[in-house]
Enzyme design. Structure first.
Site, short mmCIF file in Angstrom:
data_model
loop_
_atom_site.label_atom_id
_atom_site.label_comp_id
_atom_site.label_asym_id
_atom_site.label_seq_id
_atom_site.Cartn_x
_atom_site.Cartn_y
_atom_site.Cartn_z
N HIS A 54 0.94 8.02 17.26
CA HIS A 54 2.21 7.45 16.77
C HIS A 54 2.37 6.00 17.21
O HIS A 54 3.48 5.51 17.35
CB HIS A 54 3.41 8.30 17.22
CG HIS A 54 3.50 9.62 16.49
ND1 HIS A 54 4.07 9.74 15.25
CD2 HIS A 54 3.06 10.86 16.83
CE1 HIS A 54 4.00 11.01 14.85
NE2 HIS A 54 3.38 11.70 15.79
N THR A 55 1.26 5.33 17.43
CA THR A 55 1.31 3.91 17.76
C THR A 55 0.97 3.04 16.55
O THR A 55 1.33 1.87 16.51
CB THR A 55 0.31 3.57 18.89
OG1 THR A 55 -0.95 4.16 18.54
CG2 THR A 55 0.77 4.12 20.23
N ASP A 56 0.28 3.62 15.55
CA ASP A 56 -0.26 2.73 14.49
C ASP A 56 0.85 2.14 13.63
O ASP A 56 0.74 1.00 13.21
CB ASP A 56 -1.38 3.40 13.67
CG ASP A 56 -0.94 4.58 12.84
OD1 ASP A 56 0.16 5.11 13.08
OD2 ASP A 56 -1.72 4.98 11.95
N GLY A 143 -5.35 17.48 9.68
CA GLY A 143 -5.20 16.37 10.62
C GLY A 143 -6.50 15.65 10.93
O GLY A 143 -6.55 14.82 11.83
N GLU A 179 -3.06 4.75 -0.82
CA GLU A 179 -2.37 5.99 -0.42
C GLU A 179 -0.85 5.77 -0.38
O GLU A 179 -0.07 6.63 -0.79
CB GLU A 179 -2.89 6.51 0.93
CG GLU A 179 -2.19 7.80 1.36
CD GLU A 179 -2.96 8.66 2.35
OE1 GLU A 179 -4.17 8.45 2.54
OE2 GLU A 179 -2.34 9.57 2.94
N ASP A 191 -6.57 5.79 9.84
CA ASP A 191 -7.50 6.75 9.24
C ASP A 191 -8.53 6.07 8.35
O ASP A 191 -9.73 6.30 8.46
CB ASP A 191 -6.72 7.79 8.41
CG ASP A 191 -5.74 8.57 9.25
OD1 ASP A 191 -5.75 8.41 10.49
OD2 ASP A 191 -4.95 9.34 8.66
#
Ligand code: ADP
Ligand code: MG
Length: 405
Positions: A54-56, A143, A179, A191
């Site tokens: 949850h940093t990106d 995931g 996306e 990703d």
């Protein structure tokens, strides 16, 4: 169920027997469907994030590796505007025109391919029509980012059929935009970036703001990356993901009132956050504390891995899990049970949830001699406490996307 790659060779193809058979399969199916050999075969891997969760979307740091599960596409060029692509996973063929790229509400998987061609057209490239067959062994929606794998491999397929090439960093950015804009998922860059730029036997330290990156070697022997899927349906994930994003933005807007140079949590130190603690909701403070401490952990973990301190690296993975559980509140009973089961196994350096949370996977660093024990113990404890079966993937770090033929 345990899915395990065969160890270990220098050649990419030999180290990925599953992919070798995937290549044979797509080529055979391509021949059966289109009556000729494919002109090109391309591949792109899924990924696992070792630390930096949850940093990106906060312009922060991540530390993922591309893995030995991948999407493979065989294809050839058509000299018209038609794209005809058959999925061996869904047993469906989708056909569309590059002059009118619509969202497909029925064959949803094809939207990842459509999205890439749409983005290529919008960015001034000239994709040609193509016939293609796509397959893959990245588990869907678990995931491990099968979506990035199909996007990046589709981009390579359009590059091969259109006879142009895109720089691998630009390719990742293009796939992320595809996306976001066409599929409608508000994803970060991690990703697609690692699927496009991964390095064999390395994890990738990535600054998601500047896109500067550095491959960091993983230990050559003796350490395994083990991914465990909780197999818990992830009902809450979309709404909670969006909520966390806006909570992070809320923390930034409070701090930016006194320091307008701050545009994301990446710019905030722990000391600055504490100064503003009383001005924000308790929950918002804790979300920000996770992101800031997680960025610090990524920086430390890169140093530790580079100096060969796997014990220290593992401890940071454990701390990351606790922070995601208590401050960011994106874990769940199943993830916590799985992680605690892993912590109880001797030979485990560290274990944490990975991905958005509320289900999905955990990632553990395990002494290779203890992997069998890990599988048995974690599976048994997880089943006893949740009634669910875990799927366990023993992973290796692989190269990013490439054209293989
Ligand atoms: P994740 O990226 O975590 O695996 P997503 O929901 O973002 O999950 O993306 C999964 C979707 O990507 C699948 O439902 C499917 O539409 C598409 N996809 C992934 N791999 C393939 C494949 N080999 N063939 C066809 N579609 C695929
Ligand atoms: Mg995805």
């Amino acid at each position: 169920m345990v899915v395990r790659p065969r160890r270990n060779n220098n050649s990419h193809l030999e180290s990925c027997p599953k992919t070798m058979s995937q290549i044979e399969t797509v080529c055979r199916e391509f021949h059966d469907l289109f009556g000729m050999e494919p002109e090109f075969v391309v591949r792109a891997p899924g990924r696992v994030n070792l630390i930096g969760e949850h940093t990106d979307y906060n312009d922060g740091f991540v530390f993922p590796a591309a893995i030995n599960f991948e999407v493979v596409i065989a294809g050839n060029r058509r000299n018209d505007d038609q794209v005809r692509i058959h999925s061996l996973v869904f047993h469906q063929t989708s056909t569309y025109s590059l002059n009118k790229i619509d969202y497909d509400g029925e064959y949803k998987w094809s939207n990842y391919v459509r999205a890439i061609s749409d983005q290529l057209v919008k960015t001034g490239h000239s994709p040609s029509g193509m016939n293609a067959v796509v397959t893959g062994n990245v588990p869907l929606s678990s995931g491990l980012s099968s979506s990035a794998a199909i996007e990046v491999s589709s981009c390579l397929a359009f590059e091969a059929s259109g006879r142009f090439t895109i720089d691998s960093v630009d390719r990742a950015v293009l796939c992320q935009s595809a996306e976001r804009q066409f599929v409608g998922v508000n994803c970060g860059i991690m990703d697609q970036f690692v699927s496009a730029n991964g390095v064999k036997d390395h994890a990738l330290f990535l600054d998601t703001r500047s896109l500067d990156f550095r491959p960091v070697p993983l230990p050559e022997t003796g350490v395994s990356i083990v991914v465990c899927d909780t197999n818990k349906p992830r009902g809450l994930v979309d709404s909670q993901y969006n909520k966390r994003r806006s909570e992070c933005e809320e923390a930034v807007s409070v701090i930016a009132q006194t320091d307008p140079d701050i545009t994301s949590l990446r710019d905030v130190t722990m000391e600055q956050l504490v100064v503003h603690e009383g001005e924000m909701k308790r929950e918002v403070f804790r979300r920000a504390r996770h992101v800031i401490s997680e960025n610090n952990r990524v920086l430390k973990s890169v140093d530790l891995l580079e100096s060969g301190d796997i014990d220290g690296f593992g401890k940071l993975m454990n701390e990351s899990h606790v922070s995601l559980q208590k401050d960011f509140e994106v874990s769940c009973l199943e993830l916590d049970t799985m992680v605690e089961a892993a912590w109880n196994v001797s030979g485990v350096y560290g274990s944490r949830m990975t991905g958005a949370g509320f289900g999905g996977c955990t990632v553990s660093l395990v002494k290779s001699d203890f992997v069998d024990q890990f599988e048995q113990q974690v599976q048994a404890e997880y089943r006893a406490k949740t009634g669910l079966d875990a799927t366990i993937y023993v992973c290796s770090a692989e190269a990013g996307a490439s054209r293989i033929r």
